[in-house]
Design a protein around this motif. Sequence first.
Motif, mmCIF file in Angstrom:
data_model
loop_
_atom_site.group_PDB
_atom_site.id
_atom_site.type_symbol
_atom_site.label_atom_id
_atom_site.label_comp_id
_atom_site.label_asym_id
_atom_site.label_seq_id
_atom_site.Cartn_x
_atom_site.Cartn_y
_atom_site.Cartn_z
ATOM 1 N N ALA A 145 0.848 -1.209 0.000
ATOM 2 C CA ALA A 145 0.000 0.000 0.000
ATOM 3 C C ALA A 145 0.878 1.252 0.000
ATOM 4 O O ALA A 145 0.587 2.228 -0.712
ATOM 5 N N GLN A 146 1.967 1.223 0.750
ATOM 6 C CA GLN A 146 2.887 2.370 0.758
ATOM 7 C C GLN A 146 3.529 2.543 -0.624
ATOM 8 O O GLN A 146 3.659 3.661 -1.131
ATOM 9 N N MET A 147 3.901 1.414 -1.240
ATOM 10 C CA MET A 147 4.519 1.493 -2.574
ATOM 11 C C MET A 147 3.536 2.011 -3.623
ATOM 12 O O MET A 147 3.903 2.781 -4.513
ATOM 13 N N VAL A 148 2.278 1.585 -3.520
ATOM 14 C CA VAL A 148 1.266 2.010 -4.506
ATOM 15 C C VAL A 148 1.079 3.522 -4.438
ATOM 16 O O VAL A 148 0.966 4.195 -5.474
ATOM 17 N N GLU A 149 1.103 4.063 -3.229
ATOM 18 C CA GLU A 149 0.959 5.516 -3.087
ATOM 19 C C GLU A 149 2.107 6.222 -3.814
ATOM 20 O O GLU A 149 1.903 7.198 -4.538
ATOM 21 N N ALA A 150 3.316 5.699 -3.640
ATOM 22 C CA ALA A 150 4.480 6.292 -4.322
ATOM 23 C C ALA A 150 4.383 6.081 -5.840
ATOM 24 O O ALA A 150 4.749 6.960 -6.625
ATOM 25 N N TYR A 151 3.867 4.923 -6.235
ATOM 26 C CA TYR A 151 3.720 4.612 -7.671
ATOM 27 C C TYR A 151 2.804 5.621 -8.361
ATOM 28 O O TYR A 151 3.055 6.013 -9.511
ATOM 29 N N HIS A 152 1.775 6.065 -7.654
ATOM 30 C CA HIS A 152 0.865 7.068 -8.237
ATOM 31 C C HIS A 152 1.618 8.354 -8.570
ATOM 32 O O HIS A 152 1.235 9.085 -9.475
ATOM 33 N N LYS A 153 2.706 8.617 -7.852
ATOM 34 C CA LYS A 153 3.462 9.850 -8.094
ATOM 35 C C LYS A 153 4.530 9.656 -9.165
ATOM 36 O O LYS A 153 4.706 10.492 -10.045
ATOM 37 N N VAL A 154 5.270 8.546 -9.091
ATOM 38 C CA VAL A 154 6.452 8.422 -9.970
ATOM 39 C C VAL A 154 6.278 7.414 -11.099
ATOM 40 O O VAL A 154 7.044 7.425 -12.069
#
Length: 290
Positions: A145-154
């Motif tokens: 879930a933490q990675m997905v949030e970052a994925y939405h940005k980068v």
Amino acid sequence: MSSFKPLRKAVFPVAGLGTRFLPATKAMPKEMLTVVDKPLIQYAVEEALEAGIEQIIFVTGRGKSALEDHFDISYELETTMQARGKSLAAIEGIRQKPGSPVYVRQQEPLGLGHAVWCAREIVGDEPFAVLLPDELMWGTPGFLAQMVEAYHKVGGNLIGALEVAPEETDKYGIITPGEVDGPLTEVLEVIEKPAKGTAKSNLMTPGRYILQPEVMKILDNPVTGAGGEIQLTDAMAQLIGKQPFHGYTFNGQRFDCGGKAGYIQANLALALEREDLGPPVRAFAKRLLG
Ligand code: UTP
């Protein structure tokens, strides 16, 4: 918001031999080893669902049918428990929706890269996550879930990035780091099990990845890497420079449950957090340690 497609699919490679955990894993899949009261695979599936994953894909092999049964209806158990007025709370929510999970077969354990490639027809042209269930990632929100949030940005490719002791770098995929921005580290290079003394950092890649589907094309022409296995690290390294590629530092704990020490630590740590088990386990541990 990046222009990359949203993440809907997750691949769980579970076809390995589990030799580090013999004899427990001779007849039982490593991923069914229990931490407190749940098998490792269930922790990983719950982590993926929490992150919004819609399609669960297991790459299995011979002797792994217990995994399939775990996510299915257990008709006899459920009807008998109901007839006896017992609560089904402990098993509610494990069974997946009809048609899910999807199972593909890795006929021979040729390595993690090969296992992931076995899911290529189901993954298609979408980004996908890879979760290695023997690495238990414990935190809130969960690692994916933490990675997905970052994925939405980068967008692009995101892999876990965790510090290990410098003398342990020859056991892992190791990142050559570029610019750092909070939990994100630009990945300049990633090398699987670099020889002792040659690692460019002590940032290892734990078993969580968000990858673009182009990695499957690279795996169409596999190269045998470290340990004589087809390594996922070698294939994804070829995407660096062509697509965004970042490491993500997890705010939480990692337990390597593929090995005995990490597995015992996970059981202790998770039991101590529980309201029902924490007090007796803590009291026992105190007594034991004098
Ligand atoms: P490991 O590196 O832990 O390998 O795989 P392993 O064979 O399971 O265990 P050891 O090292 O012999 O004790 C990491 C993950 O990748 C899967 C494993 O099931 C595990 O979840 N895997 C590995 C495959 O699915 N296929 C493979 O060919 C190799």
